[in-house]
Design a protein around this motif. Structure first.
Motif, short mmCIF file in Angstrom:
data_model
loop_
_atom_site.label_atom_id
_atom_site.label_comp_id
_atom_site.label_asym_id
_atom_site.label_seq_id
_atom_site.Cartn_x
_atom_site.Cartn_y
_atom_site.Cartn_z
N ALA A 41 3.85 19.75 13.21
CA ALA A 41 3.46 19.28 11.88
C ALA A 41 3.47 17.75 11.82
O ALA A 41 2.55 17.13 11.30
CB ALA A 41 4.42 19.85 10.84
N LEU A 42 4.49 17.15 12.40
CA LEU A 42 4.58 15.69 12.42
C LEU A 42 3.47 15.06 13.24
O LEU A 42 2.94 14.00 12.89
CB LEU A 42 5.94 15.25 12.98
CG LEU A 42 7.15 15.45 12.09
CD1 LEU A 42 8.42 15.12 12.86
CD2 LEU A 42 7.05 14.59 10.84
N GLU A 43 3.11 15.72 14.32
CA GLU A 43 2.03 15.20 15.17
C GLU A 43 0.74 15.09 14.37
O GLU A 43 0.04 14.06 14.43
CB GLU A 43 1.83 16.13 16.38
CG GLU A 43 0.75 15.67 17.34
CD GLU A 43 1.08 14.36 18.04
OE1 GLU A 43 0.13 13.64 18.43
OE2 GLU A 43 2.28 14.05 18.21
N GLN A 44 0.40 16.12 13.61
CA GLN A 44 -0.83 16.09 12.82
C GLN A 44 -0.73 15.10 11.66
O GLN A 44 -1.70 14.42 11.32
CB GLN A 44 -1.16 17.50 12.30
CG GLN A 44 -1.36 18.54 13.40
CD GLN A 44 -2.33 18.08 14.46
OE1 GLN A 44 -3.34 17.43 14.18
NE2 GLN A 44 -2.05 18.41 15.71
N MET A 45 0.45 14.99 11.06
CA MET A 45 0.63 13.98 10.01
C MET A 45 0.44 12.58 10.57
O MET A 45 -0.17 11.72 9.94
CB MET A 45 2.02 14.11 9.37
CG MET A 45 2.15 15.24 8.37
SD MET A 45 3.73 15.19 7.48
CE MET A 45 4.62 16.50 8.31
N GLY A 46 0.97 12.37 11.77
CA GLY A 46 0.83 11.07 12.41
C GLY A 46 -0.61 10.73 12.72
O GLY A 46 -1.06 9.59 12.49
N VAL A 47 -1.37 11.70 13.23
CA VAL A 47 -2.78 11.47 13.55
C VAL A 47 -3.55 11.08 12.29
O VAL A 47 -4.31 10.10 12.27
CB VAL A 47 -3.41 12.73 14.18
CG1 VAL A 47 -4.92 12.60 14.28
CG2 VAL A 47 -2.81 13.00 15.56
N TYR A 106 0.83 -1.19 0.00
CA TYR A 106 0.00 0.00 0.00
C TYR A 106 0.87 1.25 0.00
O TYR A 106 1.98 1.26 0.53
CB TYR A 106 -0.91 0.02 1.23
CG TYR A 106 -1.98 -1.04 1.23
CD1 TYR A 106 -3.28 -0.74 0.85
CD2 TYR A 106 -1.69 -2.35 1.59
CE1 TYR A 106 -4.28 -1.72 0.85
CE2 TYR A 106 -2.66 -3.34 1.59
CZ TYR A 106 -3.96 -3.01 1.22
OH TYR A 106 -4.93 -3.98 1.21
N ILE A 107 0.31 2.30 -0.59
CA ILE A 107 0.96 3.60 -0.62
C ILE A 107 0.23 4.52 0.35
O ILE A 107 -1.00 4.56 0.36
CB ILE A 107 0.92 4.20 -2.04
CG1 ILE A 107 1.73 3.33 -3.00
CG2 ILE A 107 1.43 5.64 -2.04
CD1 ILE A 107 1.42 3.59 -4.45
N LEU A 108 0.99 5.22 1.16
CA LEU A 108 0.43 6.22 2.05
C LEU A 108 0.69 7.60 1.47
O LEU A 108 1.84 7.97 1.21
CB LEU A 108 1.07 6.11 3.44
CG LEU A 108 0.73 7.22 4.45
CD1 LEU A 108 -0.75 7.23 4.79
CD2 LEU A 108 1.58 7.07 5.72
N GLY A 109 -0.37 8.35 1.22
CA GLY A 109 -0.25 9.72 0.74
C GLY A 109 -0.65 10.69 1.84
O GLY A 109 -1.63 10.46 2.56
N SER A 169 -8.50 2.92 8.97
CA SER A 169 -9.72 2.86 8.16
C SER A 169 -9.55 1.96 6.94
O SER A 169 -10.53 1.42 6.42
CB SER A 169 -10.13 4.27 7.70
OG SER A 169 -9.25 4.78 6.72
N ALA A 170 -8.30 1.76 6.50
CA ALA A 170 -8.03 0.85 5.39
C ALA A 170 -7.99 -0.60 5.83
O ALA A 170 -7.95 -1.52 5.00
CB ALA A 170 -6.71 1.23 4.72
N GLY A 171 -7.98 -0.82 7.14
CA GLY A 171 -7.97 -2.18 7.67
C GLY A 171 -6.63 -2.88 7.53
O GLY A 171 -6.57 -4.11 7.40
N ILE A 172 -5.55 -2.10 7.56
CA ILE A 172 -4.21 -2.68 7.43
C ILE A 172 -3.34 -2.20 8.58
O ILE A 172 -3.80 -1.43 9.44
CB ILE A 172 -3.55 -2.30 6.08
CG1 ILE A 172 -3.35 -0.77 6.00
CG2 ILE A 172 -4.39 -2.80 4.91
CD1 ILE A 172 -2.52 -0.32 4.82
N GLY A 173 -2.10 -2.63 8.60
CA GLY A 173 -1.14 -2.16 9.57
C GLY A 173 -0.11 -1.27 8.91
O GLY A 173 0.08 -1.31 7.69
N ALA A 221 -2.35 9.98 9.35
CA ALA A 221 -1.84 8.75 8.74
C ALA A 221 -2.30 7.51 9.49
O ALA A 221 -2.75 6.52 8.88
CB ALA A 221 -0.32 8.80 8.69
N GLU A 222 -2.22 7.54 10.80
CA GLU A 222 -2.61 6.36 11.58
C GLU A 222 -4.09 6.07 11.45
O GLU A 222 -4.50 4.91 11.36
CB GLU A 222 -2.20 6.57 13.04
CG GLU A 222 -0.68 6.50 13.24
CD GLU A 222 -0.24 6.95 14.62
OE1 GLU A 222 -1.12 7.34 15.43
OE2 GLU A 222 0.98 6.92 14.88
#
Length: 334
Positions: A51-57, A10-13, A65-69, A59-60
């Motif tokens: 900025a990283l904190e919000q990206m982490g929220v 999977y690709i994370l955008g 929601s995608a049902g993956i790890g 992204a996780e």
């Protein structure tokens, strides 16, 4: 599973601006399996950690929601507002990779992913106008130029355009331009009955000046009704946008007839948008042969598409899967 029986990755955008942070997870076949949003952040002002904190929220939550790890993510692309100077991209890339325990990661200015939200090719121009405005050019060799702060304050998207619309109200009060339907629009927004009081509030209340950007849809509607002052405003603004595009192409030694120009951002939305139609007409007149299109997807989808490209996969071959899943998740631009 892919055709060879191998488990697809999977690709994370990620798309981060000052208003919001969006994340999406795309399967290698183009299917967007999940998305999420978090608060925005502009790291040059608010710091890399925030900025990283919000990206982490974002992204996780998108991964959940995608049902993956997170271990299923094989490539990450982060388009981040404020990545303007040499070394910014590497700094964000390393920090994000470490924070989320990611594998291959690519970071860039958010204008780059906005380009891929509408472009069919890997080179061209994007102008993205929302609250502010920015743009980028990418040539055939992959060299990039980000407009950034080279765009003056009066060109800064919806915020600037709304202030300039209010200026038309003041000009009409002075008799410098005809009476305009913009006047009752701004008076109603301010809860006032006369232009003198409107001018006082504009000059003394910084919060009111910031609120003006929310009037952009109504300002465009006034122009659609052929209000002379509003139309003149859009004529001026669209001409400036075209001049920025023309100058950028010249700077990068890119030929208009070989390039695709993508318009992205909220103030260009809508098939009958009077600003968009003026920019498109201006491009056709000044930059003969250039192809101009509106972005099809939200920029976070552009991040995923760039990820496909980085992995050597053709997004065009996955267009139906991308389109259909983006529609379900509300990631198509209306």
């Amino acid at each position: 599973m892919n055709k060879a029986g191998k488990q697809e990755g999977y690709i994370l955008g990620i798309d981060q601006g000052g208003t919001k942070t969006a994340a999406a997870v795309m399967r290698e076949d183009g299917f967007i399996a999940g998305c999420a949003t978090a608060k925005g952040a502009y790291f040059p002002d608010e710091g890399v950690e925030n900025a990283l904190e919000q990206m982490g929220v974002a992204a996780e939550e998108a991964v959940r929601s995608a049902g993956i790890g997170i271990e299923d993510i094989v490539y990450t692309v982060a388009g981040v507002g404020g990545v303007d100077w040499p070394g910014d991209d590497e700094r964000i890339r390393e920090a994000l990779q470490k924070k989320l325990s990611l594998g291959e990661t690519f970071a860039c200015n958010d204008m780059v992913i906005a380009f891929y939200s509408g472009a069919r090719y890997s080179h061209g121009v994007v102008i993205c106008a929302g609250t502010g405005m920015n743009g980028a050019l990418i040539d055939r060799e992959g060299r990039q130029f980000i407009y950034g702060d080279y765009m003056e304050e009066r060109a800064q998207g919806g915020s600037a355009l709304a202030k300039r619309a209010l200026r038309k109200v003041f000009d009409a009060q002075l008799g410098l331009c005809p009476p305009t339907k913009l006047t009752p629009l701004f008076l109603q927004q301010a809860g006032l009955t006369d232009v003198d009081a409107l001018l006082k509030r504009y000059m003394t209340e910084a919060g009111f000046r910031k609120e003006l950007r929310f009037l952009m849809p109504q300002i465009l509607m006034v122009a659609k009704r052929e209000d002379e002052a509003a139309c003149a405003l859009l004529d001026e603004f669209s001409e400036e946008i075209v001049l920025y595009i023309e100058a950028g192409l010249r700077k990068m030694d890119m030929k208009p007839e070989e390039e695709e120009i993508v318009l992205a951002g909220s103030i260009f939305k809508g098939a009958d948008n009077p600003l968009t139609s003026r920019v498109m007409q201006g491009v056709r007149e000044r930059l003969r042969g250039a192809e101009i299109v509106q972005a099809r997807y939200e920029p976070v989808v552009g991040a995923c598409i760039l990820g496909l490209n980085k992995m050597g996969m053709e997004a065009a071959e996955r267009e139906k899967s991308i389109h259909d899943s983006a529609a379900v998740l509300g990631l198509l631009r209306s």
